[in-house]
Scaffold this motif. Structure first.
Motif, mmCIF file in Angstrom:
data_model
loop_
_atom_site.group_PDB
_atom_site.id
_atom_site.type_symbol
_atom_site.label_atom_id
_atom_site.label_comp_id
_atom_site.label_asym_id
_atom_site.label_seq_id
_atom_site.Cartn_x
_atom_site.Cartn_y
_atom_site.Cartn_z
ATOM 1 N N PRO A 1 23.347 4.872 30.781
ATOM 2 C CA PRO A 1 24.583 4.091 30.666
ATOM 3 C C PRO A 1 25.069 3.940 29.223
ATOM 4 N N GLU B 1 26.783 7.149 28.275
ATOM 5 C CA GLU B 1 28.063 7.258 28.994
ATOM 6 C C GLU B 1 29.126 6.386 28.306
ATOM 7 N N LEU B 2 28.780 5.147 28.021
ATOM 8 C CA LEU B 2 29.714 4.235 27.347
ATOM 9 C C LEU B 2 30.136 4.805 25.989
ATOM 10 N N THR C 1 37.097 1.369 31.155
ATOM 11 C CA THR C 1 35.767 1.166 30.560
ATOM 12 C C THR C 1 35.242 -0.220 30.928
ATOM 13 N N GLN D 1 32.205 0.801 33.219
ATOM 14 C CA GLN D 1 30.957 0.611 32.483
ATOM 15 C C GLN D 1 30.478 -0.829 32.659
ATOM 16 N N ARG E 1 28.308 -0.660 35.430
ATOM 17 C CA ARG E 1 26.992 -0.094 35.069
ATOM 18 C C ARG E 1 26.084 -1.172 34.461
#
Ligand code: TYD
Length: 202
Positions: free
Chosen positions: A62, A65-66, A100, A104, A107
């Motif tokens: 994660p 990814e962010l 986002t 996220q 996430r």
């Protein structure tokens, strides 16, 4: 020269935002406006890396990814959004940092922190349209248009969290659009919201 406008299109997968973006672009161009259509993840190197990851089904950590979404956005803002705003263009952007916050955030990252950091670093939209449908409806539409293409994001429990995060967002520049009616009905609603910004539109 007058600064342009940044209008962003947001919502869960399958909400129909990309169709609405194209329809609005056409409508504004018919009126002679200088319209730029763009999207995140971008088609730049980092955006391509994100898509390849999402399509492969092999999620990265994660944190990574962010970081990728933010890196992609930094380049997008620097190379396209800022120059076009300075030129006075009307930018229609398919996803931006509210994605986002919502994705996220789903996430496990703190949504208020992503929001705060994004507002501090990136241009704030003049208008964010969040197209609302439920996660079940969204995935049904994704399946109807040929099935899941990005299994890393298109999973029901995850989409439900994303839906909840979008629903919790509150800012003066955020408006919600009912994404269930026929596309023309939604389009009329979008046009009304854009007209409220003072944009000439027939
Ligand atoms: P995209 O290719 O735009 O998919 P779609 O056309 O279905 O909207 O975006 C790919 C995925 O990336 C999408 O599921 C949402 C996700 N995403 C994030 O998780 N965070 C972000 O900051 C952005 C911009 C997109």
């Amino acid at each position: 020269m007058e600064r342009g406008l940044l209008i962003v299109f947001e919502g869960i997968d399958g909400c129909g935002k990309s169709t609405q973006l194209r329809m609005l672009a056409e409508r504004l161009r018919a009126r002679g406006a200088n319209v730029v259509e763009t999207k995140e993840p971008t088609n730049g190197p980092v955006g391509k890396r994100i898509r390849a990851m999402a399509q492969s089904g092999n999620a990265v950590a994660p944190e990574e990814e962010l970081a990728w979404f933010i890196e992609d956005r930094r380049e997008h803002v620097r190379d396209k959004l800022e120059p076009e705003l300075a030129k006075g263009s009307i930018i229609l952007c398919d996803r931006y940092w509210l994605s986002t916050v919502a994705y996220q955030g789903a996430r496990g990252f703190a949504t208020d922190e992503i929001m705060r950091n994004s507002e501090a670093e990136f241009p704030i939209p003049d208008l964010a349209l969040i197209f609302e449908i439920t996660a079940d409806e969204g995935l049904a539409r994704v399946n109807a248009r040929g099935g899941r293409s990005e299994p890393v994001f298109e999973e029901i429990e995850f989409q439900k969290k994303v839906e909840k995060n979008f629903a919790a967002l509150e800012r003066g520049w955020i408006v919600r659009v009912n994404a269930r009616p026929a596309v023309e009905v939604i389009h009329d609603d979008v046009v009304d919201r854009v007209r409220a910004l003072g944009v000439l539109i027939d």
